[in-house]
Design a protein around this motif. Sequence first.
Motif, PDB file in Angstrom:
ATOM      1  N   ASP A 125      26.630 -12.365  17.055  1.00 32.80           N
ATOM      2  CA  ASP A 125      26.157 -10.982  16.901  1.00 32.80           C
ATOM      3  C   ASP A 125      24.939 -10.709  17.772  1.00 32.80           C
ATOM      4  OD1 ASP A 125      28.183 -10.366  15.128  1.00 32.80           O
ATOM      5  OD2 ASP A 125      27.017 -10.988  13.377  1.00 32.80           O
ATOM      6  N   GLY A 126      24.984 -11.197  19.009  1.00 31.94           N
ATOM      7  CA  GLY A 126      23.933 -10.933  19.977  1.00 31.94           C
ATOM      8  C   GLY A 126      22.676 -11.754  19.791  1.00 31.94           C
ATOM      9  N   PRO A 203      17.390  -5.684   8.569  1.00 30.24           N
ATOM     10  CA  PRO A 203      17.548  -4.263   8.909  1.00 30.24           C
ATOM     11  C   PRO A 203      17.733  -4.024  10.407  1.00 30.24           C
ATOM     12  CG  PRO A 203      15.258  -4.773   8.408  1.00 30.24           C
ATOM     13  CD  PRO A 203      16.046  -5.985   8.027  1.00 30.24           C
ATOM     14  N   ASP A 204      17.313  -4.958  11.225  1.00 24.82           N
ATOM     15  CA  ASP A 204      17.446  -4.794  12.665  1.00 24.82           C
ATOM     16  C   ASP A 204      18.681  -5.526  13.223  1.00 24.82           C
ATOM     17  OD1 ASP A 204      15.065  -3.343  12.750  1.00 24.82           O
ATOM     18  OD2 ASP A 204      13.858  -5.169  12.952  1.00 24.82           O
ATOM     19  N   HIS A 205      19.502  -6.002  12.356  1.00 23.35           N
ATOM     20  CA  HIS A 205      20.693  -6.739  12.786  1.00 23.35           C
ATOM     21  C   HIS A 205      21.641  -5.815  13.558  1.00 23.35           C
ATOM     22  CE1 HIS A 205      24.398  -9.163  12.477  1.00 23.35           C
ATOM     23  NE2 HIS A 205      23.600 -10.199  12.256  1.00 23.35           N
ATOM     24  N   LEU A 206      22.395  -6.428  14.463  1.00 26.55           N
ATOM     25  CA  LEU A 206      23.339  -5.670  15.289  1.00 26.55           C
ATOM     26  C   LEU A 206      24.340  -4.893  14.432  1.00 26.55           C
ATOM     27  CD1 LEU A 206      24.409  -5.142  18.213  1.00 26.55           C
ATOM     28  CD2 LEU A 206      25.902  -7.132  17.883  1.00 26.55           C
ATOM     29  N   ARG A 207      24.691  -5.451  13.277  1.00 27.99           N
ATOM     30  CA  ARG A 207      25.703  -4.822  12.421  1.00 27.99           C
ATOM     31  C   ARG A 207      25.085  -4.037  11.250  1.00 27.99           C
ATOM     32  NH1 ARG A 207      30.630  -6.498  13.974  1.00 27.99           N
ATOM     33  NH2 ARG A 207      30.765  -8.443  15.181  1.00 27.99           N
ATOM     34  N   ALA A 208      23.806  -3.817  11.297  1.00 26.63           N
ATOM     35  CA  ALA A 208      23.156  -3.068  10.212  1.00 26.63           C
ATOM     36  C   ALA A 208      23.733  -1.649  10.050  1.00 26.63           C
ATOM     37  CB  ALA A 208      21.647  -3.013  10.444  1.00 26.63           C
ATOM     38  N   PRO A 209      23.963  -0.896  11.152  1.00 30.00           N
ATOM     39  CA  PRO A 209      24.559   0.444  10.978  1.00 30.00           C
ATOM     40  C   PRO A 209      25.932   0.381  10.307  1.00 30.00           C
ATOM     41  CG  PRO A 209      23.614   0.200  13.170  1.00 30.00           C
ATOM     42  CD  PRO A 209      23.607  -1.155  12.555  1.00 30.00           C
ATOM     43  N   GLU A 210      26.748  -0.574  10.691  1.00 37.47           N
ATOM     44  CA  GLU A 210      28.079  -0.703  10.100  1.00 37.47           C
ATOM     45  C   GLU A 210      27.968  -1.084   8.626  1.00 37.47           C
ATOM     46  OE1 GLU A 210      30.306  -3.458  12.437  1.00 37.47           O
ATOM     47  OE2 GLU A 210      29.821  -2.461  14.312  1.00 37.47           O
ATOM     48  N   ALA A 211      26.996  -1.945   8.294  1.00 38.01           N
ATOM     49  CA  ALA A 211      26.809  -2.351   6.906  1.00 38.01           C
ATOM     50  C   ALA A 211      26.395  -1.158   6.046  1.00 38.01           C
ATOM     51  CB  ALA A 211      25.749  -3.452   6.838  1.00 38.01           C
ATOM     52  N   GLU A 234      20.533   8.226   5.524  1.00 39.63           N
ATOM     53  CA  GLU A 234      19.669   7.138   5.996  1.00 39.63           C
ATOM     54  C   GLU A 234      20.240   6.506   7.269  1.00 39.63           C
ATOM     55  OE1 GLU A 234      17.870   2.852   4.380  1.00 39.63           O
ATOM     56  OE2 GLU A 234      19.077   4.135   3.052  1.00 39.63           O
ATOM     57  N   LEU A 235      21.547   6.373   7.308  1.00 43.98           N
ATOM     58  CA  LEU A 235      22.202   5.805   8.494  1.00 43.98           C
ATOM     59  C   LEU A 235      21.954   6.675   9.720  1.00 43.98           C
ATOM     60  CD1 LEU A 235      24.127   3.977  10.074  1.00 43.98           C
ATOM     61  CD2 LEU A 235      26.058   5.180   8.997  1.00 43.98           C
ATOM     62  N   VAL A 236      22.150   7.966   9.576  1.00 46.93           N
ATOM     63  CA  VAL A 236      21.948   8.871  10.707  1.00 46.93           C
ATOM     64  C   VAL A 236      20.488   8.875  11.134  1.00 46.93           C
ATOM     65  CG1 VAL A 236      22.030  11.305  11.419  1.00 46.93           C
ATOM     66  CG2 VAL A 236      23.905  10.337  10.066  1.00 46.93           C
ATOM     67  N   LYS A 237      19.590   8.777  10.175  1.00 48.76           N
ATOM     68  CA  LYS A 237      18.161   8.802  10.485  1.00 48.76           C
ATOM     69  C   LYS A 237      17.709   7.508  11.179  1.00 48.76           C
ATOM     70  CE  LYS A 237      13.656   9.406   8.268  1.00 48.76           C
ATOM     71  NZ  LYS A 237      12.931   9.641   6.974  1.00 48.76           N
ATOM     72  N   GLN A 238      18.122   6.354  10.661  1.00 49.21           N
ATOM     73  CA  GLN A 238      17.627   5.074  11.176  1.00 49.21           C
ATOM     74  C   GLN A 238      18.366   4.610  12.436  1.00 49.21           C
ATOM     75  OE1 GLN A 238      17.368   1.973   8.265  1.00 49.21           O
ATOM     76  NE2 GLN A 238      16.065   3.145   6.873  1.00 49.21           N
ATOM     77  N   TYR A 239      19.645   4.952  12.518  1.00 45.97           N
ATOM     78  CA  TYR A 239      20.439   4.467  13.659  1.00 45.97           C
ATOM     79  C   TYR A 239      21.193   5.639  14.293  1.00 45.97           C
ATOM     80  CZ  TYR A 239      19.689   0.318  10.745  1.00 45.97           C
ATOM     81  OH  TYR A 239      19.125  -0.661   9.964  1.00 45.97           O
ATOM     82  N   PRO A 240      20.488   6.615  14.784  1.00 44.55           N
ATOM     83  CA  PRO A 240      21.109   7.871  15.238  1.00 44.55           C
ATOM     84  C   PRO A 240      22.058   7.693  16.422  1.00 44.55           C
ATOM     85  CG  PRO A 240      18.822   7.748  15.943  1.00 44.55           C
ATOM     86  CD  PRO A 240      19.025   6.620  15.021  1.00 44.55           C
ATOM     87  N   LYS A 241      21.848   6.689  17.248  1.00 43.49           N
ATOM     88  CA  LYS A 241      22.671   6.520  18.449  1.00 43.49           C
ATOM     89  C   LYS A 241      23.839   5.550  18.258  1.00 43.49           C
ATOM     90  CE  LYS A 241      18.863   7.558  21.613  1.00 43.49           C
ATOM     91  NZ  LYS A 241      18.070   7.066  22.777  1.00 43.49           N
TER      92      LYS A 241
END
Length: 256
Positions: A125-126, A203-211, A234-241
Amino acid sequence: MRVSVLPRALALAACLACSLPSQAGLFDDDEARKAILDLRTRLDETRSQNVAAQRQLTEQIQTLQRSLLDLNNQNEQLKAELARLRGQLETMQRDLSDVQRRQKDMTQVVDERMKRLEPQQVTVDGKDITVEPDEKRAYEEAIAVLRSGDFEKAAGALQTFLRRWPQSGYTDSARYWLGNAQYGLRAYKDALATFRQFLAAAPDHLRAPEALLALANCQVELKDTKGARRSLDELVKQYPKSEAAVAARERLAVLR
């Protein structure tokens, strides 16, 4: 008186003159016989010497022949010994070659075993991590089971992995996939707890948005619409891209 003496003197002189040649011949024959005897003696001695010399020469020749025969026998023995030693040398060389080959094979086997026992550098995972061979194998086997669609067996394997290696570099990824396996089993509460644990630890994991998206899906399945909307916001706010944020926006439009 004088007339009678003279004739007798003349007669005596004549007799002496006649006897001198015969006496000289007698002396010559004796000397010849003596010379012949001397010659015969020398010939006999020479013959004896020749016989002795020939006998000695014959003995020397026989001795030389025996010596040559002995040397020939020794030469044959040396040849046989040399052939035997050469055979032993060839056998030893083959044995040495076999030993060296086996030693090389054993060295390769030992090296391979050592490599399997030594910590290895991997990327998951990078993230670059260092793991033990057994640790790596257990994780990869669990993921392979998950990909085969056997969620129950995969969940069991991942839980076993997390108990055995709680501080592993694979821990975050293993926990993420455990949540997915539980979701596949429709164990939504268990999946919800696993995803929350994952997000709290990484929280900074590569798969955090998917989780976080998967967590919202669990809430939807559990009829917690309000909680699902909060998770999606929260997902849209923390990982908008992230790609997960795109899906979250679409899901929010439906939930609202």
